[in-house]
Design a protein around this motif. Structure first.
Motif, PDB file in Angstrom:
ATOM      1  N   SER A  21       0.843  -1.184   0.000  1.00 37.33           N
ATOM      2  CA  SER A  21       0.000   0.000   0.000  1.00 37.33           C
ATOM      3  C   SER A  21       0.881   1.238   0.000  1.00 37.33           C
ATOM      4  N   PRO A  24      -0.198   7.956  -0.019  1.00 42.06           N
ATOM      5  CA  PRO A  24      -0.751   8.970  -0.927  1.00 42.06           C
ATOM      6  C   PRO A  24       0.266  10.069  -1.192  1.00 42.06           C
ATOM      7  N   ASN A  37      -9.356  10.647  -6.475  1.00 41.87           N
ATOM      8  CA  ASN A  37     -10.665  10.071  -6.162  1.00 41.87           C
ATOM      9  C   ASN A  37     -11.666  11.198  -6.028  1.00 41.87           C
ATOM     10  N   TYR A 285      -5.777  -3.877  -5.269  1.00 36.13           N
ATOM     11  CA  TYR A 285      -6.572  -2.675  -5.069  1.00 36.13           C
ATOM     12  C   TYR A 285      -7.981  -3.036  -4.631  1.00 36.13           C
ATOM     13  N   SER A 307     -14.524   5.046  -6.283  1.00 35.78           N
ATOM     14  CA  SER A 307     -13.154   5.359  -5.865  1.00 35.78           C
ATOM     15  C   SER A 307     -12.319   4.085  -5.805  1.00 35.78           C
ATOM     16  N   ASP A 309      -8.468   2.459  -3.940  1.00 35.11           N
ATOM     17  CA  ASP A 309      -7.318   2.611  -3.054  1.00 35.11           C
ATOM     18  C   ASP A 309      -6.502   1.327  -3.064  1.00 35.11           C
ATOM     19  N   PRO A 324      -8.695   4.923   3.385  1.00 34.49           N
ATOM     20  CA  PRO A 324      -9.311   5.518   2.193  1.00 34.49           C
ATOM     21  C   PRO A 324      -8.776   6.924   1.946  1.00 34.49           C
ATOM     22  N   SER A 325      -8.633   7.280   0.687  1.00 33.20           N
ATOM     23  CA  SER A 325      -7.955   8.531   0.357  1.00 33.20           C
ATOM     24  C   SER A 325      -8.713   9.313  -0.705  1.00 33.20           C
ATOM     25  N   PRO A 328      -5.106   8.648  -4.257  1.00 36.97           N
ATOM     26  CA  PRO A 328      -4.323   7.420  -4.137  1.00 36.97           C
ATOM     27  C   PRO A 328      -3.217   7.330  -5.183  1.00 36.97           C
TER      28      PRO A 328
END
Length: 450
Positions: A21, A24, A37, A285, A307, A309, A324-325, A328
């Motif tokens: 991961s 961001p 997003n 993802y 969206s 991430d 959650p962003s 991303p």
């Protein structure tokens, strides 16, 4: 209300064990220019994503609460998306004596071992199945004009949200089920015969703890991960949970770190869920919808946006919690969208030039629906690409050009157009362009000028 993509689609749903991961690029606010997003320009839910022949396909429910057809977005780079609608299903074509009033919802598109593509989709609170030679279609009913799972199969539950999973050995399974009145969700599973249409055995209830709807099966390190949504998508309680089993037929025990994706009020990320999981370029993802912003609790008119991430799979095959962003890092897709010439606008006009699909220009109350773009200097322009917030609504568009902001002349006009992007060609020179938008809901997410 899910998806498949990349090489996973060619055989089975596998999560990349080496997935990581990435952080961001920044901690963006929901209205920050350039935020990645939402991924799609418009109001959509329940996404299913696949890749075929170098092209991405996203099938989704059209908000609010579906339409007589699905939405289909296609892209060659994962950033610049073009809207269309598959020829099947339609509400009219996928209706039986037991169908309810619900529209077309929750597509699941997969590639079967037989080489064909199959879609499992909810229409009228029943599950229908269609098939096509490619995700682009043409699609056709695959079950003799009748639902695969009728509304009265288990009338105390909701017969929606079907999702297919193909195991490593080529055996396919179908998962589905929700609850009524936002309570009592149940999950069913059944083996599918090689034709991907008929049941191979009797469906089994495998409902894990805290299940409501939206099942999505993934497999990692020999474990079967039944991921699903819990809560109410019209409020701020919707979230993604998961349970683990040793067989695709269950039983499934909820993981200790479930839920893995939920509301983050500080970031204004509300009710993420009805997801899919896919892998591409060695990374995994999670692909999901969440509430469009600004969000008003209690509204009957729910508008959601799609969206994505990064998702981390642990060494033991379980899942990390997702942060959650709004922005991303997605190596599977191009880093930036194609935007055209830079322009500025006053007040709300600037929201149509900020490269952020969460924000939209709307005309001020009592004022003409006119959006004005300032290119900063006289430039050669050839066309506009317009992304409306409500892509299936027809609208009348008129574009005028000016070199000095005083003398204007019409350069393009179309009536009753819909889709995304809407392309209007207007070759010439201009410093200013202004667009008049006549529609039931004239909101514009982005106006790109080339």
């Amino acid at each position: 209300m899910k998806a498949r993509a990349g090489a996973l689609l060619l055989t089975a749903v596998l999560l990349a064990g080496t997935a990581g991961s990435a952080a961001p690029r920044r901690e963006a606010r929901w209205n920050t220019p350039g935020a990645g997003n939402p991924l799609l320009p418009g109001y959509f839910a329940d996404p299913s994503i696949v890749r075929d022949g170098g092209r991405w396909y996203i099938f989704a429910t059209i908000d609010p609460w579906g339409d007589d057809r699905l939405g289909l977005w296609t892209s060659d780079n994962g950033r610049d998306w073009t809207f269309s609608q598959p020829n099947w299903p339609t509400k009219q074509a996928a209706t039986s004596p037991t169908s309810g009033d619900s529209k077309v919802w929750a597509p699941s598109v997969v590639k079967a071992p037989n080489g064909r593509w199959y879609m499992y989709v909810s229409v009228g609170s029943e599950v229908w199945v269609g098939s096509a030679p490619s995700p682009a279609g043409p699609w056709a009913d695959a079950n003799g004009g009748k639902p695969l799972i009728a509304r009265d199969f288990a009338p105390q539950y909701h017969m929606i949200d079907a999702e297919a999973f193909v195991d490593d050995d080529g055996q396919a399974y179908l998962y589905w089920g929700s609850g009524l009145n936002w309570v009592n969700g149940h999950c069913f599973v059944v083996k599918l015969k090689p034709d991907m249409v008929h049941f191979d055995g009797v469906p089994k209830d495998v409902t894990p703890a805290h299940y409501f709807e939206g099942p999505f099966m993934a497999k990692e390190k020999g474990r079967y991960l039944l991921t699903y949504s819990d809560g109410n998508t019209t409020k701020d309680t919707y979230k993604v949970r998961y349970a683990v089993g040793t067989s695709p037929m269950g039983p499934f025990i909820e993981a200790a770190n479930s839920p893995i994706l939920e509301t983050d009020a500080g970031k204004q990320i509300i009710s993420p869920g009805h997801h899919a999981i896919f892998a591409d370029k060695g990374r995994s993802y999670i692909f999901y919808h969440r509430q469009a912003l600004p969000f008003a609790m209690g509204s009957d008119r729910v508008l959601r946006q799609v969206s994505i991430d990064p998702l981390t799979v642990r060494a033991d095959g379980t899942l990390e919690k997702v942060g959650p962003s709004h922005d991303p890092v997605i190596p599977a897709f191009a880093a930036k969208r194609t935007r055209g010439l830079r322009w500025t606008g006053k007040g709300a006009d600037a929201l149509a030039a900020d490269d952020n699909y969460a924000t939209a220009w709307r005309p001020e109350a009592g004022k003409a629906p006119v959006l004005t773009a300032d290119l900063g200097a006289v430039r050669d322009v050839r066309e506009s690409r317009i992304r409306p917030a409500f892509v299936i609504q027809p609208r009348d568009l008129r574009i005028e050009a000016s070199q000095d902001g005083r003398t204007w002349h019409e350069v393009a006009a179309e009536k009753g157009v819909s889709g995304s992007p809407i392309i209007l060609r207007h070759a010439g020179k201009a410093r200013f362009l202004r667009m008049t938008v006549q529609a039931k809901e004239p909101a514009i997410l982005e106006w790109s000028i080339f």
